[in-house]
Design an enzyme around this catalytic site. Structure first.
Site, short mmCIF file in Angstrom:
data_model
loop_
_atom_site.label_atom_id
_atom_site.label_comp_id
_atom_site.label_asym_id
_atom_site.label_seq_id
_atom_site.Cartn_x
_atom_site.Cartn_y
_atom_site.Cartn_z
N GLU A 72 -78.29 18.45 10.48
CA GLU A 72 -77.43 19.61 10.68
C GLU A 72 -78.20 20.86 11.13
O GLU A 72 -79.32 21.09 10.67
CB GLU A 72 -76.72 19.97 9.38
CG GLU A 72 -75.84 18.85 8.85
CD GLU A 72 -75.19 19.17 7.52
OE1 GLU A 72 -74.14 18.56 7.23
OE2 GLU A 72 -75.72 20.02 6.76
N CYS B 251 -71.56 24.18 0.35
CA CYS B 251 -71.96 23.65 1.66
C CYS B 251 -70.70 23.13 2.34
O CYS B 251 -69.72 22.81 1.69
CB CYS B 251 -72.90 22.45 1.50
SG CYS B 251 -74.38 22.75 0.58
N GLU C 167 -78.45 13.18 6.75
CA GLU C 167 -77.85 14.47 7.08
C GLU C 167 -78.67 15.03 8.23
O GLU C 167 -79.90 14.99 8.19
CB GLU C 167 -77.90 15.43 5.89
CG GLU C 167 -76.82 15.21 4.87
CD GLU C 167 -75.45 15.70 5.29
OE1 GLU C 167 -75.24 15.99 6.49
OE2 GLU C 167 -74.58 15.77 4.42
N HIS D 240 -68.66 22.22 6.50
CA HIS D 240 -68.61 22.18 7.96
C HIS D 240 -67.44 23.03 8.44
O HIS D 240 -66.33 22.88 7.93
CB HIS D 240 -68.39 20.74 8.44
CG HIS D 240 -69.39 19.77 7.91
ND1 HIS D 240 -69.23 19.11 6.71
CD2 HIS D 240 -70.58 19.36 8.41
CE1 HIS D 240 -70.27 18.33 6.50
NE2 HIS D 240 -71.10 18.46 7.51
N GLU E 35 -63.42 24.61 -3.10
CA GLU E 35 -64.35 23.90 -3.98
C GLU E 35 -64.49 24.55 -5.35
O GLU E 35 -64.69 23.86 -6.34
CB GLU E 35 -65.75 23.83 -3.35
CG GLU E 35 -65.82 22.94 -2.14
CD GLU E 35 -67.23 22.75 -1.63
OE1 GLU E 35 -68.20 23.10 -2.35
OE2 GLU E 35 -67.38 22.25 -0.50
N HIS F 40 -74.94 18.03 13.98
CA HIS F 40 -73.65 18.72 13.90
C HIS F 40 -73.81 20.05 13.16
O HIS F 40 -74.85 20.33 12.57
CB HIS F 40 -72.58 17.83 13.26
CG HIS F 40 -72.91 17.35 11.88
ND1 HIS F 40 -73.74 16.28 11.63
CD2 HIS F 40 -72.50 17.79 10.67
CE1 HIS F 40 -73.84 16.07 10.33
NE2 HIS F 40 -73.10 16.99 9.72
N HIS G 90 -71.57 10.53 8.99
CA HIS G 90 -72.71 10.43 8.08
C HIS G 90 -73.07 8.97 7.84
O HIS G 90 -72.41 8.25 7.10
CB HIS G 90 -72.39 11.13 6.75
CG HIS G 90 -72.20 12.60 6.91
ND1 HIS G 90 -70.97 13.19 7.06
CD2 HIS G 90 -73.11 13.61 6.98
CE1 HIS G 90 -71.12 14.50 7.19
NE2 HIS G 90 -72.41 14.78 7.15
#
Length: 190
Positions: free
Chosen positions: A114, A65, A112, A67, A85, A30, A23
């Site tokens: 994505e 959110c 960002e 990955h 989280e 990604h 980032h």
């Protein structure tokens, strides 16, 4: 080190990279995900990103959110991140916007970039936020929240804004949203 899956323009995996290094002003494309969690009263769990996050610190956004790790399926990654989280268990996440993609630039130039399939899930539990990830949570009425977003009355992350614009087209009741087709997910997520 947490790894992200790098993608080509067709959504196929081209390799991996350390999350901490991707980032910046030239963030490579990604794989990511977004999840919207609802309760049985039609409320949506809105979260505020921790104030020390590299991207969009302190910004209000969708429930979760993240990955997926290399080789990890998206529902599994979402379930893991909801637990990490928010201390939250939910139904198996279902794709609502399987082909969602966005690019956003912060005021400091960090990007960002994505392909970020959007999922919906349901819970009967309250969140127990991990302060390293989430500063605050709020249960909000989905219809009121989406209306505020569409009329510019909600300060939220740029990806959440774009997602809400598309999610409302699926219908007013998240429990009746159609499940997106697996073939519409990026190739790296199938």
């Amino acid at each position: 080190m947490e790894q992200v899956v790098l993608l080509n323009e067709s959504g196929e995996a081209t390799g991996t990279a350390d999350k901490a290094t991707v980032h910046h002003r030239e963030t490579p494309l990604h794989l990511a995900f977004s999840c919207y969690v609802f309760d049985d009263r039609g409320r949506f769990l809105l979260t505020q990103r921790a104030h020390h996050k590299l991207t969009w610190p302190g910004v209000w956004t969708n429930t979760c959110c993240g990955h997926p790790a290399p080789g990890e399926d998206l529902p599994g990654a979402i379930t893991r991140r909801l637990r990490e989280e928010l201390g939250l268990t939910a139904s198996t996440p279902a794709p609502a916007l399987p082909g969602f993609r966005y690019r956003a630039v912060m005021g400091n130039g960090v990007v960002e970039n994505e392909i970020c399939p959007v999922f919906a899930a349901f819970t009967e539990h309250d969140a127990q936020p991990n302060p390293d990830e989430v500063a605050e949570t709020r249960w909000v009425d989905w219809a009121e929240f989406s209306e505020r977003v569409l009329h510019g009355g909600a300060e939220i992350s740029p990806w959440c804004f774009e997602q809400v614009e598309q999610l409302v087209k699926l219908g007013p009741d998240p429990t009746s949203w159609p499940v997106g087709a697996e073939q519409d997910l990026p190739a790296a997520a199938r």
